[in-house]
Design an enzyme around this catalytic site. Structure first.
Site, PDB file in Angstrom:
ATOM      1  N   SER A 170       0.790  -1.224   0.000  1.00 17.12           N
ATOM      2  CA  SER A 170       0.000   0.000   0.000  1.00 17.12           C
ATOM      3  C   SER A 170       0.823   1.275   0.000  1.00 17.12           C
ATOM      4  O   SER A 170       0.327   2.326  -0.420  1.00 17.12           O
ATOM      5  CB  SER A 170      -0.950   0.006   1.203  1.00 17.12           C
ATOM      6  N   HIS A 198      -5.313  -3.818  -2.691  1.00 18.72           N
ATOM      7  CA  HIS A 198      -5.028  -2.821  -3.727  1.00 18.72           C
ATOM      8  C   HIS A 198      -4.884  -3.446  -5.113  1.00 18.72           C
ATOM      9  O   HIS A 198      -4.551  -2.745  -6.067  1.00 18.72           O
ATOM     10  CB  HIS A 198      -3.761  -2.044  -3.369  1.00 18.72           C
ATOM     11  N   LYS A 229     -11.920   0.217  -2.165  1.00 14.74           N
ATOM     12  CA  LYS A 229     -10.874   0.827  -3.000  1.00 14.74           C
ATOM     13  C   LYS A 229     -11.350   0.824  -4.452  1.00 14.74           C
ATOM     14  O   LYS A 229     -12.147   1.657  -4.825  1.00 14.74           O
ATOM     15  CB  LYS A 229      -9.549   0.112  -2.757  1.00 14.74           C
TER      16      LYS A 229
END
Length: 385
Positions: A170, A198, A229
């Site tokens: 991240s 992610h 996300k």
């Protein structure tokens, strides 16, 4: 509040302020250019996702009203779990309220003092905290160094071993060598857990992530993904074989003892998932933005780390310098993440810049010009660096 507690809080506050690490929240302005968030495909602002959430609220109400195991597990939750399982090529999936709760819940449910956990040194805080909560023996291998992992596993006498890694890291934006992690884990009879927070929505076939349908549950038995996300909503999931999911339902405290995800969020996520799978042009636009940004930034001599993902770290080293650059960008209407220790190692303070499919080339040019201005200002005032 007692005097002793007031003094304790005051000491902690002073210590952090003196280290120039006191965190503050900013209210995000609608007009600001957001290069700090994780809405990689821009789906948080997609009117179809918003309408699906509104319709979900009209149909099911604002909240689930109870935990999944009491009366809060609704048909829309079941449908979303089925869709996530199919998307990632797993037998089943299980919803959690946040990614942090998912990681804590998995590690607490699977590991104990008879277990050895081996983690990448740069894993997310939720994985580090989950290992600590479990009471397991925990070791951390050098970042993306499977040789170090192999040595640690080879010396371990524990019967139950668990290797844990982020898929996309991240703060650095680099991608784990998951194929090598699979090979080393299988050679040493260890289970492998990948937190692909992610990666899902951004990488892989149909946006299914670093792992997704490319690697089976025999290779990566535990797959964690977040919905807040690239999918633009909120919550998280764990995907794997039925035995794993059944075990988590019975033993994962962060699943059992919390109210279920609001059903409207589940409805919005189903729509976002449909868009991710059916409209690859969002990922194409994001990748084009990444390529353009890196080409132009490197041409300006800006010291960006190597990253092919939306996470683009500009390592500035000094914490004061990082805050100064972030402040200058903020005054120009641009939001970026200013990341300092303890989130990253000492001496590696950075601007964490994230790209989205929503960004237009003009937005990126505006950011690049502002970064170049910061660079030139320092050149004119080198004692300030």
């Amino acid at each position: 509040m007692s005097k002793a507690w007031r003094e304790r809080l005051a000491d902690a506050r002073l210590s952090r302020q003196q280290a120039n690490r006191w965190r503050t929240r900013r209210v995000m302005e609608v007009s600001a250019l957001d290069f700090a968030g994780n809405d990689y495909l821009g789906l948080a602002q997609d009117p179809r996702v918003s309408e699906a959430q509104a319709e979900g609220a009209r149909r099911y109400g604002a909240g689930a009203g109870a935990s999944h195991l009491v009366s809060g597990h609704l048909a829309v939750h079941d449908a979303l779990e089925d869709a996530l399982a199919r998307w990632t090529g797993r037998e089943r999936a299980l919803l959690f309220s946040t990614g942090y709760m998912a990681n804590l819940g998995v590690l607490q449910a699977l590991a104990d003092r008879h277990t050895a956990i081996f983690q990448d040194r740069l894993n997310h805080a939720s994985l580090i905290d989950g290992a600590a909560l479990s009471g397991a023996r925990s070791r951390r291998f050098h970042h993306c160094d499977t040789s170090d992992l192999k040595n640690l596993l080879g010396r371990s006498e524990y019967a139950h071993k668990l290797v844990v890694s982020d898929g996309v890291f991240s703060m650095d934006g680099d991608i784990a060598d998951i194929a090598s992690l699979v090979s080393v884990s299988q050679r040493h009879n260890a289970w492998l857990m990948i937190d692909d927070a992610h990666g899902v929505g951004v990488l892989g076939d149909n946006g299914s992530g670093c792992v997704g349908s490319a690697l089976s549950s025999a290779e990566v038995p535990i797959l964690v993904g977040t919905l807040g996300k690239a999918l633009g909503t909120a919550g998280a999931f764990v995907a794997g074989d039925a035995e794993l999911i059944d075990h988590l339902i019975q033993f994962s405290r962060s699943y059992i003892y919390t109210t279920a995800q609001p059903p409207a969020i589940a409805a919005a996520t189903l729509k976002a998932l449909e868009i991710v799978q059916g409209e690859p042009e969002y990922r194409a636009k994001l990748n084009a933005n990444i390529t353009y940004f890196r080409h132009e930034a490197l041409g300006l001599g800006l010291p960006f780390s190597e990253s092919a993902t939306p996470i683009q770290p500009l390592i500035l080293g000094d914490e004061t310098r990082t805050l100064r650059w972030a402040s200058q960008l903020h005054h120009q209407g641009i939001q970026v993440g200013s990341i300092r220790p303890p989130t990253v190692p000492k001496g590696e303070a950075r601007l964490r810049i994230t790209l989205s499919a929503r960004h237009q080339q003009g937005d990126i040019d505006q950011l690049l010009a502002a970064l170049n201005h910061c660079q030139h200002q320092e050149a004119l005032c080198s004692p300030c660096v």
